[in-house]
Design a protein around this motif. Structure first.
Motif, short mmCIF file in Angstrom:
data_model
loop_
_atom_site.label_atom_id
_atom_site.label_comp_id
_atom_site.label_asym_id
_atom_site.label_seq_id
_atom_site.Cartn_x
_atom_site.Cartn_y
_atom_site.Cartn_z
N MET A 1 30.57 7.94 -18.04
CA MET A 1 30.96 9.03 -17.16
C MET A 1 32.29 8.72 -16.48
O MET A 1 32.58 7.57 -16.20
N ASN A 2 33.03 9.75 -16.19
CA ASN A 2 34.24 9.64 -15.40
C ASN A 2 33.89 10.05 -13.97
O ASN A 2 33.48 11.19 -13.73
N ILE A 3 34.05 9.12 -13.04
CA ILE A 3 33.65 9.33 -11.66
C ILE A 3 34.85 9.15 -10.74
O ILE A 3 35.58 8.16 -10.85
N ALA A 4 35.05 10.10 -9.82
CA ALA A 4 36.12 9.99 -8.82
C ALA A 4 35.51 9.61 -7.47
O ALA A 4 34.45 10.11 -7.09
N LEU A 5 36.21 8.73 -6.76
CA LEU A 5 35.80 8.26 -5.44
C LEU A 5 36.89 8.59 -4.44
O LEU A 5 38.05 8.23 -4.64
N ILE A 6 36.49 9.27 -3.36
CA ILE A 6 37.44 9.69 -2.33
C ILE A 6 36.76 9.48 -0.98
O ILE A 6 35.56 9.72 -0.85
N ALA A 7 37.51 9.07 0.02
CA ALA A 7 36.96 8.96 1.37
C ALA A 7 38.04 9.19 2.40
O ALA A 7 39.14 8.63 2.30
N HIS A 8 37.72 10.01 3.39
CA HIS A 8 38.62 10.17 4.51
C HIS A 8 38.68 8.85 5.29
O HIS A 8 37.79 8.00 5.16
N ASP A 9 39.71 8.69 6.10
CA ASP A 9 39.96 7.41 6.78
C ASP A 9 38.74 6.88 7.53
O ASP A 9 38.40 5.70 7.41
N LYS A 10 38.07 7.71 8.29
CA LYS A 10 36.93 7.25 9.08
C LYS A 10 35.68 6.99 8.23
O LYS A 10 34.68 6.50 8.74
N LYS A 11 35.75 7.30 6.93
CA LYS A 11 34.61 7.10 6.03
C LYS A 11 34.88 6.03 4.97
O LYS A 11 34.03 5.75 4.13
N LYS A 12 36.06 5.42 5.01
CA LYS A 12 36.42 4.44 3.98
C LYS A 12 35.48 3.23 3.98
O LYS A 12 35.07 2.77 2.93
N GLU A 13 35.14 2.72 5.15
CA GLU A 13 34.24 1.56 5.21
C GLU A 13 32.87 1.91 4.65
O GLU A 13 32.25 1.11 3.94
N LYS A 14 32.39 3.10 4.94
CA LYS A 14 31.11 3.56 4.41
C LYS A 14 31.18 3.66 2.88
O LYS A 14 30.24 3.28 2.18
N MET A 15 32.31 4.13 2.36
CA MET A 15 32.49 4.22 0.90
C MET A 15 32.50 2.81 0.29
O MET A 15 31.85 2.57 -0.73
N ILE A 16 33.22 1.90 0.91
CA ILE A 16 33.27 0.53 0.39
C ILE A 16 31.86 -0.06 0.36
O ILE A 16 31.44 -0.63 -0.65
N ASP A 17 31.12 0.09 1.44
CA ASP A 17 29.75 -0.43 1.49
C ASP A 17 28.89 0.19 0.38
O ASP A 17 28.10 -0.50 -0.27
N PHE A 18 29.03 1.50 0.20
CA PHE A 18 28.26 2.21 -0.81
C PHE A 18 28.58 1.70 -2.21
O PHE A 18 27.69 1.46 -3.03
N VAL A 19 29.86 1.53 -2.50
CA VAL A 19 30.27 1.07 -3.84
C VAL A 19 29.84 -0.39 -4.06
O VAL A 19 29.34 -0.73 -5.12
N VAL A 20 29.99 -1.22 -3.05
CA VAL A 20 29.55 -2.62 -3.17
C VAL A 20 28.06 -2.66 -3.48
O VAL A 20 27.61 -3.39 -4.37
N LYS A 21 27.28 -1.86 -2.77
CA LYS A 21 25.83 -1.81 -2.96
C LYS A 21 25.47 -1.35 -4.38
O LYS A 21 24.45 -1.77 -4.93
N ASN A 22 26.31 -0.51 -4.97
CA ASN A 22 26.04 0.07 -6.29
C ASN A 22 27.03 -0.41 -7.35
O ASN A 22 27.23 0.26 -8.37
N GLU A 23 27.64 -1.55 -7.13
CA GLU A 23 28.70 -2.04 -8.03
C GLU A 23 28.21 -2.15 -9.48
O GLU A 23 28.94 -1.80 -10.41
N SER A 24 27.00 -2.62 -9.70
CA SER A 24 26.50 -2.76 -11.07
C SER A 24 26.42 -1.42 -11.77
O SER A 24 26.61 -1.33 -12.99
N TYR A 25 26.15 -0.36 -11.03
CA TYR A 25 26.15 1.00 -11.61
C TYR A 25 27.57 1.44 -11.93
O TYR A 25 27.85 1.90 -13.04
N PHE A 26 28.46 1.28 -10.97
CA PHE A 26 29.83 1.78 -11.15
C PHE A 26 30.58 1.04 -12.25
O PHE A 26 31.45 1.62 -12.90
N LYS A 27 30.26 -0.23 -12.51
CA LYS A 27 31.01 -0.97 -13.53
C LYS A 27 30.75 -0.43 -14.94
O LYS A 27 31.50 -0.72 -15.86
#
Length: 122
Positions: free
Chosen positions: A1-27
């Protein structure tokens, strides 16, 4: 799948945490992101992300063009609904294109979790 990731400034840390938690999926997928969000994710993971411009500099529009050309399968966009965005028309256009082209769009962490959980089951 082609997946796009976007986060506004105040949500960037939440996005990083989310991606780290799901890194095995995203890779397992091809990732795209607006410039600052993607750079910060790559600094905190072992993922490779194709970077677009920063959102206010046209990155949202670049991803919108990918939606219009049916090159994205899913967008995860952690929006900040409580802060005015200088590029709000670009954000609205991206959301509109997702509706026009029936592209799944998660605008918060819980919805993104549900999408990933469902996709993992397929």
């Amino acid at each position: 799948m082609n997946i796009a990731l976007i986060a506004h400034d105040k949500k960037k840390e939440k996005m990083i945490d989310f991606v780290v938690k799901n890194e095995s999926y995203f890779k397992k997928h091809t990732l795209f992101a607006t410039g600052t969000t993607g750079t910060k994710i790559m600094e905190n993971t072992n993922l490779t992300i194709s970077l677009k411009k920063s959102g206010p500099l046209g990155g949202d529009q670049e991803l919108g063009a990918m939606v219009a050309n049916q090159q994205l399968d899913l967008i995860i966009f952690f929006r900040d609904p409580l802060t005015a965005q200088p590029h709000e028309p670009d954000v609205s256009a991206l959301l509109r294109l997702c509706d026009v082209y029936n592209t799944p769009l998660a605008t918060n962490e819980r919805t993104a979790e549900l999408f990933i959980h469902h996709i993992k089951k397929d």
